[in-house]
Design an enzyme around this catalytic site. Structure first.
Site, PDB file in Angstrom:
ATOM      1  N   SER A   1      -1.560  -2.324  -2.242  1.00 50.84           N
ATOM      2  CA  SER A   1      -0.572  -1.694  -2.953  1.00 50.84           C
ATOM      3  C   SER A   1      -0.991  -1.889  -4.418  1.00 50.84           C
ATOM      4  O   SER A   1      -1.197  -0.975  -5.201  1.00 50.84           O
ATOM      5  CB  SER A   1       0.864  -2.315  -2.913  1.00 50.84           C
ATOM      6  OG  SER A   1       1.250  -1.625  -1.825  1.00 50.84           O
TER       7      SER A   1
ATOM      8  N   ASN B   1       1.494   1.811   6.212  1.00 50.15           N
ATOM      9  CA  ASN B   1       1.896   0.177   6.414  1.00 50.15           C
ATOM     10  C   ASN B   1       1.506  -0.598   5.114  1.00 50.15           C
ATOM     11  O   ASN B   1       2.094  -1.581   4.822  1.00 50.15           O
ATOM     12  CB  ASN B   1       1.293  -0.211   7.495  1.00 50.15           C
ATOM     13  CG  ASN B   1       1.512   0.244   8.830  1.00 50.15           C
ATOM     14  OD1 ASN B   1       2.723   0.231   9.533  1.00 50.15           O
ATOM     15  ND2 ASN B   1       0.477   0.972   9.569  1.00 50.15           N
ATOM     16  N   TYR B   2       0.591   0.037   4.183  1.00 49.57           N
ATOM     17  CA  TYR B   2       0.231  -0.866   3.286  1.00 49.57           C
ATOM     18  C   TYR B   2       0.558  -0.515   1.753  1.00 49.57           C
ATOM     19  O   TYR B   2       0.561  -1.632   0.965  1.00 49.57           O
ATOM     20  CB  TYR B   2      -1.504  -1.146   3.330  1.00 49.57           C
ATOM     21  CG  TYR B   2      -1.636  -1.842   4.662  1.00 49.57           C
ATOM     22  CD1 TYR B   2      -1.456  -3.405   4.354  1.00 49.57           C
ATOM     23  CD2 TYR B   2      -2.048  -1.444   5.731  1.00 49.57           C
ATOM     24  CE1 TYR B   2      -2.027  -4.185   5.444  1.00 49.57           C
ATOM     25  CE2 TYR B   2      -2.277  -2.203   6.892  1.00 49.57           C
ATOM     26  CZ  TYR B   2      -2.229  -3.581   6.821  1.00 49.57           C
ATOM     27  OH  TYR B   2      -2.627  -4.400   7.936  1.00 49.57           O
ATOM     28  N   ILE B   3       0.534   0.907   1.668  1.00 54.65           N
ATOM     29  CA  ILE B   3       0.845   1.343   0.186  1.00 54.65           C
ATOM     30  C   ILE B   3       2.327   1.288  -0.028  1.00 54.65           C
ATOM     31  O   ILE B   3       3.027   2.076   0.831  1.00 54.65           O
ATOM     32  CB  ILE B   3       0.106   2.532  -0.074  1.00 54.65           C
ATOM     33  CG1 ILE B   3      -1.391   2.666   0.114  1.00 54.65           C
ATOM     34  CG2 ILE B   3       0.432   3.204  -1.204  1.00 54.65           C
ATOM     35  CD1 ILE B   3      -2.229   3.801   0.104  1.00 54.65           C
TER      36      ILE B   3
END
Length: 816
Positions: A570, A773-775
């Site tokens: 992120s 899932n990550y940002i």
DNA sequence: CTGGATACTTAGTATAGCTATG
DNA sequence: CATAGCTATACTAAGTATCCAG
């Protein structure tokens, strides 16, 4: 601010140049064909994981240039704590060590233990009786405005609620719209209790096996075999996939064959003694299933639609459930069907039979007052549980690895949304600690205690290169690693400070990177690789994810290894977005967004196999670009025919007219002509087809011939153009009109070129995983608002639903 | 501590379904 | 208006994290 190396956003650390190194450089190939695994053939890496280590490496030894050396010596004395985990004598040391290390840490706020007060009160662990416990505690602390009315009356809802609901969905729609529960406005979440009431209708079982028609049989040694139905089903699983890679994989074959024989025996055997896999001939079975597929595809549109509607109607009750009185979607309400296990990479169990799940193996989880959905006729549920500390609705055990499988809420549910939110908040919180943590591990890289040194080094790797924690794996799983399970052979040290990582990570995806590390880390890694360690030995032999995570907890509540990945992903995205200028068309901005997304995906090593028609489709676009350039030049030549003086007056504009060689031009023309002819033929066939169905007279062959001749004429003209280098303009052409046409082509050219670049850049990078899932989705929302790009261009429908909370809570100035 | 069990997130791929295109 | 060529979704495998019993 501080330009110290530690502060550089990780993603950029190694590929400074800004433009990503082409992936191809980073790893030349996709892992390994799945079947190179088994003990047999690969002698290449003689070193499968060695579980035990011969002897104690000892931190220092003669590592001349390792300054902490001196100290190392002393600490070597308490060698007792210095043993590799596997060897440690059970007692004592643990505390000692922690005690030691504590004094140092300045930053560590040691709170978390106590914080749990809240939950404690309410939760008596797993036993919480849903209703009672629930209601008092978390019990709808703040029911936000909406929600209330509606179906409150029928709390056990679903069953009855559902049926009438369907017809009038239309009318209720807007109503529902505004009464959507906005948990993100309701504040607070944590707590052990996950729900107050949960009502659902159970699960959907796969349809029973449909036997093959009598004439479709397995052949063995050239003769048809009559199999008992149970065995036939298993043979069918294999038969249906003999055209895939799996079917060529010896491990897959072996595992399948064993399980097949087992089932066959269970079912009483058959008239032939089947002992040799190679004598099995599945082609009849394969053809049958292939035909089935064709048949399905050939169904008319209406038929397909009807079938789909029927299915949806049947599944409707299972698709939704009632959570705390509100309707929520269930994710995977279908029990997984039987089949052959398709393990990824070199999985020892790939090809094994995944058996049919019976209701008796299924545990349901729901409110006490929820009517238990009727099990399939003649069956019983394995268990019905009322555990409101977990979020699953049903569970069963799978027979391959003995793992649990769960039926859970859908991604757009409040439960999932809340935990997602929490995840990103934890990652954001890491911002406030990362500096201290980096300082701390930088210092600890020189610790005299081997375990601490390993811990610091591992943390460094996790932080810089976004490695996963790397838990231990068994022999019955694919041999893949993460940070803590890295072995000797997985990294190569190249003085002065370069490390080459080369290992298979999750899903057997290859991680290959050549990177610079800090001198101290380089030294440490050399120590960790020092003899007597050899291929097969763990690099980090004194730590594991549990130990690491425990340490992380001391820095920050909720911090574990995976949080670094989320944080760095992120953070990288935020930084990349900050670099984007707010200019250009929406499409251009989307491309830039994707480029930012891509840096994150690369950081996380999210790959995908390049599609088999990638090369082809790149070629196609390239051709298209060439053709556009050619057309552009043609137009310019026309201008010159009209107005020869322009060539001097606007030399620059006309400069490119000689950029294409005659050969290239001919090639382009040839392709163009071929395409046109092809199209003409197809059109002719199509038209006739249509006329035929309308019972009208068909077109004569001569019509086609005529058209073809026309195209040939065109070709001749082009050929002449190429020869003379001059292009005859159309009758009413003017320089102005032609210029306008050039403009259009110019812009099409640009979009096409952009498209090509995007395609190539993305061919082996998967953006989806990081986006999903990550940002932090609020970053995407921020981008959307700040850059005026409709969110639909960035999030698909499902993503918009999943990230509703973000869409409604982030603004143009939101910061990660 | 260890190892196993449990519950949850993360992951690539098969395929359903859509869209551009010709 | 089919169909190629993709993209989005469904599926389920494969991770991580944490807890508990021995």
């Amino acid at each position: 601010m501080s330009s110290s190396e530690d502060d550089i956003p990780l993603s950029q650390v190694h590929d400074d140049s800004g433009d990503e190194m082409p992936l191809a450089k980073r790893h030349q190939k996709r892992p390994t064909p799945p079947y190179t695994n088994s003990e047999d053939e690969d002698e290449v890496v003689p070193t499968k994981r060695r579980k035990t280590i011969k002897r104690e490496p000892g931190v220092n030894d003669s590592d001349s240039d390792d300054e902490p050396l001196s100290k190392v010596k002393d600490m070597d004395v308490d060698s007792e704590d210095d043993m590799p985990l596997s060897k440690k004598a059970p007692k004592t040391k643990a505390k000692k060590e922690t005690a030691k290390s504590t004094p140092k840490t300045k930053s560590a706020p040691k709170k978390e233990k106590s914080t749990t007060k809240k939950e404690k009160s309410t939760t008596t662990k797993s036993k919480a009786t849903d209703k009672s416990a629930s209601t008092k505690k978390a019990a709808v602390k703040k029911e936000p405005k909406a929600t209330k009315v509606k179906k409150e009356a029928t709390p056990n809802g679903l069953v009855k609620d559902e049926t009438p609901a369907t017809p009038n969905t239309q009318s209720t729609n807007e109503e529902e719209e505004e009464e959507k529960y906005k948990w993100w406005e309701a504040g607070d979440l944590d707590g052990e209790v996950k729900w107050d009431s949960l009502h659902h209708n159970g699960v959907v079982f796969p349809p029973p096996y449909e036997p093959l028609p009598k004439h479709v049989k397995l052949y063995y040694d050239g003769k048809p075999v009559s199999l008992p139905i149970e065995a036939e089903e298993v043979a069918g699983f294999f038969g249906a996939m003999i055209n895939t890679d799996h079917a060529q994989n010896p491990v897959f074959q072996k595992n399948f064959f064993n399980d097949f024989k087992e089932v066959l025996e269970e079912a009483g055997g058959c008239d032939v003694d089947i002992t040799d896999f190679d004598k099995m001939d599945f082609t009849k079975i394969f053809n049958h299933y292939d035909q089935e597929r064709e048949r399905k595809k050939a169904m008319t549109r209406d038929e397909k639609k009807r079938l789909k509607e029927e299915k949806e109607k049947f599944e409707e009750p299972y698709k939704y459930c009632m959570l705390n009185g509100r309707k929520e979607m269930v994710g995977n309400f279908r029990i997984e069907p039987p089949g052959l296990f398709r393990g990824r990479g070199a999985h020892p169990k790939t090809g094994k039979l995944k058996r049919r799940v019976m209701p008796e193996q299924v545990t349901l989880n729901m409110s006490k007052d929820c009517p238990v959905p009727p099990p399939p006729p003649g069956h019983e549920w394995g268990e019905v549980r009322h555990d409101n500390t977990v979020t699953w609705l049903a569970m069963w055990k799978e027979n391959i690895a003995d793992n649990q499988k769960y039926v859970r809420f859908a991604a757009n549910s409040s439960v999932k949304g809340q935990s997602d939110f929490k995840k990103f908040e934890t990652a954001r919180n890491l911002k406030n600690h990362i500096e201290d943590i980096r300082k701390d591990y930088t210092k600890m890289l020189k610790s005299e205690v081997m375990q601490e040194r390993q811990m610091a080094t591992a943390t460094y790797l996790i932080d810089k290169f976004a490695l996963r924690a790397g838990g231990e794996k068994g022999d019955d799983e694919a041999d893949t690693v993460g940070c803590c399970s890295l072995r000797f052979e997985h990294l190569t040290l190249q003085p002065p400070h370069t490390v080459i990582f080369d290992f298979l990570g999750k899903d057997s995806i290859r991680f290959y990177q050549e990177v610079e590390v800090s001198p101290q880390v380089f030294k440490n890694l050399r120590i960790f690789k020092k003899a007597p360690k050899q291929p097969g030995d763990d690099l980090f032999d004194r730590i594991n994810p549990t130990i690491l995570n425990k340490k992380f907890q001391t820095y920050m509540k909720g911090l574990s290894a995976k949080v670094f990945r989320t944080y760095n992903a992120s953070k990288t995205m935020q930084d990349q977005i900050d670099l984007i200028e707010n200019e250009g068309t929406v499409a251009e901005k989307v491309v830039k967004f994707n480029a930012a997304n891509r840096t994150v995906a690369i950081l996380c090593n999210h790959q995908r196999t390049v599609s088999k028609n990638h090369g082809e489709s790149v070629q196609k676009i390239t051709d298209k670009i060439k053709e556009l350039m050619w057309q552009k030049i043609r137009l310019k030549k026309m201008m010159l025919s009209l107005e020869p003086t322009l060539k001097k007056k606007e030399a620059k504009y006309f400069h490119e007219i000689n950029d294409i060689s005659k050969e290239d031009q001919q090639q382009i023309v040839d392709r163009l002509i071929a395409r046109q002819k092809d199209q003409a033929e197809k059109k002719f066939a199509r038209d006739n087809e249509k006329l035929k169905s309308e019972k009208k007279p068909l077109l004569e062959k001569s019509v086609l011939k005529e058209r073809m001749e026309k195209i040939d004429e065109q070709a001749k003209e082009y050929a002449a153009e190429i020869k003379t280098g001059a292009v005859e303009p159309k009758a009413k052409a003017t320089v102005e009109k032609l210029k306008a046409q050039v403009e259009t082509i110019e812009s099409r050219l640009q979009t096409t070129q952009l498209q090509l670049k995007d395609k190539e850049d993305n061919s082996e990078v998967s953006l989806g995983t990081s986006k999903l899932n990550y940002i932090d989705p609020r970053l995407t929302v921020m981008f959307s608002k700040k850059f005026n790009v409709p969110i639909e261009k960035l999030f698909t429908k499902t993503l918009r639903e999943k990230f509703q909370w973000a869409i409604e809570s982030a603004d143009a100035d939101w910061k990660f």
